[in-house]
Design a protein around this motif. Structure first.
Motif, PDB file in Angstrom:
ATOM      1  N   GLY A   1      -1.823   4.550 -12.938  1.00  0.00           N
ATOM      2  CA  GLY A   1      -0.953   5.217 -13.919  1.00  0.00           C
ATOM      3  C   GLY A   1      -0.168   6.381 -13.316  1.00  0.00           C
ATOM      4  O   GLY A   1       0.850   6.798 -13.875  1.00  0.00           O
ATOM      5  N   ASP A   2      -0.625   6.919 -12.202  1.00  0.00           N
ATOM      6  CA  ASP A   2       0.143   7.950 -11.491  1.00  0.00           C
ATOM      7  C   ASP A   2       0.949   7.231 -10.399  1.00  0.00           C
ATOM      8  O   ASP A   2       0.492   7.083  -9.257  1.00  0.00           O
ATOM      9  N   ILE A   3       2.145   6.805 -10.766  1.00  0.00           N
ATOM     10  CA  ILE A   3       2.939   5.969  -9.844  1.00  0.00           C
ATOM     11  C   ILE A   3       3.332   6.754  -8.594  1.00  0.00           C
ATOM     12  O   ILE A   3       3.270   6.242  -7.479  1.00  0.00           O
ATOM     13  N   GLN A   4       3.703   8.031  -8.788  1.00  0.00           N
ATOM     14  CA  GLN A   4       4.094   8.829  -7.624  1.00  0.00           C
ATOM     15  C   GLN A   4       2.914   9.020  -6.669  1.00  0.00           C
ATOM     16  O   GLN A   4       3.040   8.865  -5.455  1.00  0.00           O
ATOM     17  N   GLY A   5       1.763   9.365  -7.243  1.00  0.00           N
ATOM     18  CA  GLY A   5       0.555   9.567  -6.423  1.00  0.00           C
ATOM     19  C   GLY A   5       0.170   8.285  -5.688  1.00  0.00           C
ATOM     20  O   GLY A   5      -0.220   8.314  -4.516  1.00  0.00           O
ATOM     21  N   THR A   6       0.296   7.146  -6.376  1.00  0.00           N
ATOM     22  CA  THR A   6      -0.056   5.860  -5.748  1.00  0.00           C
ATOM     23  C   THR A   6       0.942   5.534  -4.640  1.00  0.00           C
ATOM     24  O   THR A   6       0.565   5.046  -3.566  1.00  0.00           O
ATOM     25  N   THR A   7       2.213   5.826  -4.888  1.00  0.00           N
ATOM     26  CA  THR A   7       3.247   5.608  -3.854  1.00  0.00           C
ATOM     27  C   THR A   7       2.891   6.405  -2.594  1.00  0.00           C
ATOM     28  O   THR A   7       2.895   5.868  -1.483  1.00  0.00           O
ATOM     29  N   ASP A   8       2.567   7.676  -2.779  1.00  0.00           N
ATOM     30  CA  ASP A   8       2.249   8.532  -1.614  1.00  0.00           C
ATOM     31  C   ASP A   8       1.056   7.978  -0.839  1.00  0.00           C
ATOM     32  O   ASP A   8       1.051   7.957   0.392  1.00  0.00           O
ATOM     33  N   LEU A   9       0.045   7.501  -1.569  1.00  0.00           N
ATOM     34  CA  LEU A   9      -1.156   6.985  -0.896  1.00  0.00           C
ATOM     35  C   LEU A   9      -0.876   5.659  -0.187  1.00  0.00           C
ATOM     36  O   LEU A   9      -1.411   5.391   0.887  1.00  0.00           O
ATOM     37  N   MET A  10       0.007   4.839  -0.772  1.00  0.00           N
ATOM     38  CA  MET A  10       0.365   3.576  -0.104  1.00  0.00           C
ATOM     39  C   MET A  10       1.073   3.865   1.219  1.00  0.00           C
ATOM     40  O   MET A  10       0.824   3.212   2.238  1.00  0.00           O
ATOM     41  N   ILE A  11       1.957   4.842   1.197  1.00  0.00           N
ATOM     42  CA  ILE A  11       2.700   5.189   2.417  1.00  0.00           C
ATOM     43  C   ILE A  11       1.741   5.751   3.473  1.00  0.00           C
ATOM     44  O   ILE A  11       1.771   5.357   4.641  1.00  0.00           O
ATOM     45  N   LYS A  12       0.866   6.658   3.035  1.00  0.00           N
ATOM     46  CA  LYS A  12      -0.131   7.225   3.968  1.00  0.00           C
ATOM     47  C   LYS A  12      -0.994   6.116   4.567  1.00  0.00           C
ATOM     48  O   LYS A  12      -1.317   6.124   5.755  1.00  0.00           O
ATOM     49  N   ALA A  13      -1.394   5.174   3.716  1.00  0.00           N
ATOM     50  CA  ALA A  13      -2.247   4.074   4.185  1.00  0.00           C
ATOM     51  C   ALA A  13      -1.540   3.326   5.303  1.00  0.00           C
ATOM     52  O   ALA A  13      -2.130   3.040   6.353  1.00  0.00           O
ATOM     53  N   ASN A  14      -0.278   3.014   5.105  1.00  0.00           N
ATOM     54  CA  ASN A  14       0.423   2.220   6.129  1.00  0.00           C
ATOM     55  C   ASN A  14       0.706   3.034   7.385  1.00  0.00           C
ATOM     56  O   ASN A  14       0.809   2.471   8.469  1.00  0.00           O
ATOM     57  N   GLU A  15       0.805   4.352   7.246  1.00  0.00           N
ATOM     58  CA  GLU A  15       1.042   5.173   8.447  1.00  0.00           C
ATOM     59  C   GLU A  15      -0.213   5.266   9.311  1.00  0.00           C
ATOM     60  O   GLU A  15      -0.133   5.511  10.510  1.00  0.00           O
ATOM     61  N   HIS A  16      -1.359   5.057   8.696  1.00  0.00           N
ATOM     62  CA  HIS A  16      -2.625   5.110   9.439  1.00  0.00           C
ATOM     63  C   HIS A  16      -2.744   3.902  10.373  1.00  0.00           C
ATOM     64  O   HIS A  16      -2.480   2.777   9.978  1.00  0.00           O
ATOM     65  N   LYS A  17      -3.153   4.159  11.597  1.00  0.00           N
ATOM     66  CA  LYS A  17      -3.362   3.054  12.559  1.00  0.00           C
ATOM     67  C   LYS A  17      -4.820   2.616  12.495  1.00  0.00           C
ATOM     68  O   LYS A  17      -5.710   3.360  12.905  1.00  0.00           O
ATOM     69  N   GLY A  18      -5.054   1.445  11.977  1.00  0.00           N
ATOM     70  CA  GLY A  18      -6.416   0.972  11.738  1.00  0.00           C
ATOM     71  C   GLY A  18      -6.488   0.509  10.296  1.00  0.00           C
ATOM     72  O   GLY A  18      -5.480   0.515   9.578  1.00  0.00           O
ATOM     73  N   ILE A  19      -7.676   0.119   9.864  1.00  0.00           N
ATOM     74  CA  ILE A  19      -7.732  -0.438   8.508  1.00  0.00           C
ATOM     75  C   ILE A  19      -7.625   0.663   7.451  1.00  0.00           C
ATOM     76  O   ILE A  19      -8.209   1.733   7.589  1.00  0.00           O
ATOM     77  N   SER A  20      -6.827   0.387   6.431  1.00  0.00           N
ATOM     78  CA  SER A  20      -6.665   1.333   5.319  1.00  0.00           C
ATOM     79  C   SER A  20      -7.113   0.652   4.048  1.00  0.00           C
ATOM     80  O   SER A  20      -6.566  -0.382   3.664  1.00  0.00           O
ATOM     81  N   ILE A  21      -8.109   1.233   3.423  1.00  0.00           N
ATOM     82  CA  ILE A  21      -8.623   0.701   2.165  1.00  0.00           C
ATOM     83  C   ILE A  21      -8.157   1.636   1.056  1.00  0.00           C
ATOM     84  O   ILE A  21      -8.444   2.838   1.079  1.00  0.00           O
ATOM     85  N   LEU A  22      -7.409   1.081   0.100  1.00  0.00           N
ATOM     86  CA  LEU A  22      -6.970   1.880  -1.052  1.00  0.00           C
ATOM     87  C   LEU A  22      -7.493   1.198  -2.312  1.00  0.00           C
ATOM     88  O   LEU A  22      -7.045   0.111  -2.676  1.00  0.00           O
ATOM     89  N   ASP A  23      -8.471   1.847  -2.925  1.00  0.00           N
ATOM     90  CA  ASP A  23      -9.065   1.324  -4.164  1.00  0.00           C
ATOM     91  C   ASP A  23      -8.227   1.892  -5.317  1.00  0.00           C
ATOM     92  O   ASP A  23      -8.249   3.104  -5.555  1.00  0.00           O
ATOM     93  N   ILE A  24      -7.485   1.008  -5.987  1.00  0.00           N
ATOM     94  CA  ILE A  24      -6.564   1.498  -7.029  1.00  0.00           C
ATOM     95  C   ILE A  24      -7.163   1.222  -8.411  1.00  0.00           C
ATOM     96  O   ILE A  24      -7.343   0.065  -8.801  1.00  0.00           O
ATOM     97  N   LEU A  25      -7.479   2.279  -9.143  1.00  0.00           N
ATOM     98  CA  LEU A  25      -8.024   2.137 -10.494  1.00  0.00           C
ATOM     99  C   LEU A  25      -6.904   1.583 -11.375  1.00  0.00           C
ATOM    100  O   LEU A  25      -5.868   2.225 -11.554  1.00  0.00           O
ATOM    101  N   GLN A  26      -7.117   0.376 -11.855  1.00  0.00           N
ATOM    102  CA  GLN A  26      -6.025  -0.379 -12.501  1.00  0.00           C
ATOM    103  C   GLN A  26      -6.457  -0.853 -13.888  1.00  0.00           C
ATOM    104  O   GLN A  26      -7.091  -1.900 -14.014  1.00  0.00           O
ATOM    105  N   PRO A  27      -6.152  -0.089 -14.934  1.00  0.00           N
ATOM    106  CA  PRO A  27      -6.595  -0.523 -16.260  1.00  0.00           C
ATOM    107  C   PRO A  27      -6.095  -1.920 -16.623  1.00  0.00           C
ATOM    108  O   PRO A  27      -4.923  -2.244 -16.441  1.00  0.00           O
ATOM    109  N   CYS A  28      -7.030  -2.740 -17.103  1.00  0.00           N
ATOM    110  CA  CYS A  28      -6.685  -4.030 -17.712  1.00  0.00           C
ATOM    111  C   CYS A  28      -6.697  -3.780 -19.204  1.00  0.00           C
ATOM    112  O   CYS A  28      -7.767  -3.645 -19.808  1.00  0.00           O
ATOM    113  N   VAL A  29      -5.506  -3.675 -19.788  1.00  0.00           N
ATOM    114  CA  VAL A  29      -5.412  -3.221 -21.189  1.00  0.00           C
ATOM    115  C   VAL A  29      -5.897  -4.286 -22.173  1.00  0.00           C
ATOM    116  O   VAL A  29      -6.183  -3.984 -23.326  1.00  0.00           O
ATOM    117  N   THR A  30      -5.983  -5.527 -21.700  1.00  0.00           N
ATOM    118  CA  THR A  30      -6.371  -6.606 -22.622  1.00  0.00           C
ATOM    119  C   THR A  30      -7.878  -6.787 -22.707  1.00  0.00           C
ATOM    120  O   THR A  30      -8.422  -6.967 -23.793  1.00  0.00           O
TER     121      THR A  30
END
Ligand SMILES: Cc1ncc(C[n+]2csc(CCOP(=O)(O)OP(=O)(O)O)c2C)c(N)n1
Ligand code: SF4
Length: 285
Positions: A172-201
């Motif tokens: 739900g924090d799109i800006q925060g998630t964007t920043d973390l996705m970019i950081k993840a890809n800048e990291h050399k090695g495996i990047s694990i990003l656990d994204i809390l993703q509400p399933c509204v249904t």
């Protein structure tokens, strides 16, 4: 430069209105535009589930693997062409249930790939059954009397397995998630990003309201290089006590940087020896 309209396909998203996947998709496209990820430099993989639909709506070369297998497919792509940014989109069921073994081994090998877990704490596509990250006592159609299992903690498992970048985002924090996705890809090695993703249904417990009320960003004097502290932090979960951000990040040689055959030139640059395999295939027909 990647333009937003170039990332759009002819398919209209078919996720439920308000689904966290829509926000993850937005964050990924924002990141692609900011960093110039496109067909020339990036490959996407996904597993089977609602999360996997992201490939249909994003115009970058992609492959939908079998259920639970996006991580090994992503490592294969990276080994064949380590110039590419490689992203594996995976569900909590996909990554930590069916694909749990792949997750652990990819972490310990430190492949230079990005694993984005769309963590809705249920099996979404198959209509809301209990998953490996569903809470203890969680009631669903597969555990109507309450979940007897205790949930897997993706952050703790990633740290314990040797991952070198481990983070959590709230979709739900799109800006925060964007920043973390970019950081993840800048990291050399495996990047694990656990994204809390509400399933509204299907998930009426881990909702947008729940995460808005209970998440907070790591910061201040938190030391991302301290493995023990990161592990302790990963165990935090409760009222106003769900940390978001980078838990752990260290520099260690990636798998690809240690393999002589690929560290200088990607395999795709070598003249592949092509063999006629017709006879071999005939044996299995
Ligand atoms: C080996 C195998 N087992 C089970 C299934 C059925 N199946 C398809 S999607 C799915 C659940 C997906 O849940 P998750 O990975 O959490 O993704 P979400 O739909 O929540 O995004 C299951 C069990 C399958 N396709 N293949
Ligand atoms: S079922 Fe849940 S995860 Fe799937 S699209 Fe709908 S809200 Fe999203």
């Amino acid at each position: 430069m990647t333009k937003l309209e170039e990332l759009t396909t002819k398919c209209s998203p078919n996720w439920c209105p308000g689904c966290g996947n829509i926000a993850i998709w937005a964050a990924f496209k924002n990141s692609a535009v900011k960093k110039g990820w496109d067909n020339t430099n990036t490959a996407l993989v996904a597993g089977i589930g609602c999360h996997g639909h992201i490939l249909n709506f994003t115009k970058i070369t992609s492959l939908e693997g079998l259920h639970g297998r996006p991580v090994p497919v992503a490592t294969g792509i990276k080994l064949a062409n380590n110039r590419l940014n490689v992203f594996a989109f995976t569900g909590d069921g996909d990554c930590l249930g069916e694909g749990g073994n792949h997750f652990v081994h990819a972490c310990r090998r430190n492949h230079d790939i990005n694993v984005f877990i769309h963590d809705n704490a249920i099996y979404g596509l198959t209509t809301g059954q209990t998953s490996p990250t569903s809470p203890h006592n969680y009631k669903s159609k597969s555990t109507p009397q309450g979940n007897p299992d205790y949930p897997i903690n993706p952050i703790a498992v990633a740290i314990a397995s040797g991952a070198t970048f481990v983070a959590r985002a709230y979709a739900g924090d799109i800006q925060g998630t964007t920043d973390l996705m970019i950081k993840a890809n800048e990291h050399k090695g495996i990047s694990i990003l656990d994204i809390l993703q509400p399933c509204v249904t299907w998930n009426k417990e881990q909702t947008h309201d729940f995460y808005r009320a209970n998440t907070y960003y790591l910061g201040g004097d938190y030391d991302v290089k301290n493995k023990e502290a990161a592990f302790k932090k990963s165990l935090e979960w409760g009222e106003k006590q769900i940390p978001i951000g980078v838990f752990y990040e260290v520099d260690e040689p990636s798998y690809e940087s240690q393999i002589p055959q690929v560290k200088e030139n990607p395999l795709v640059d070598n003249n592949p020896v092509r063999k006629d395999l017709t006879d071999l295939f005939e044996e299995f027909v």
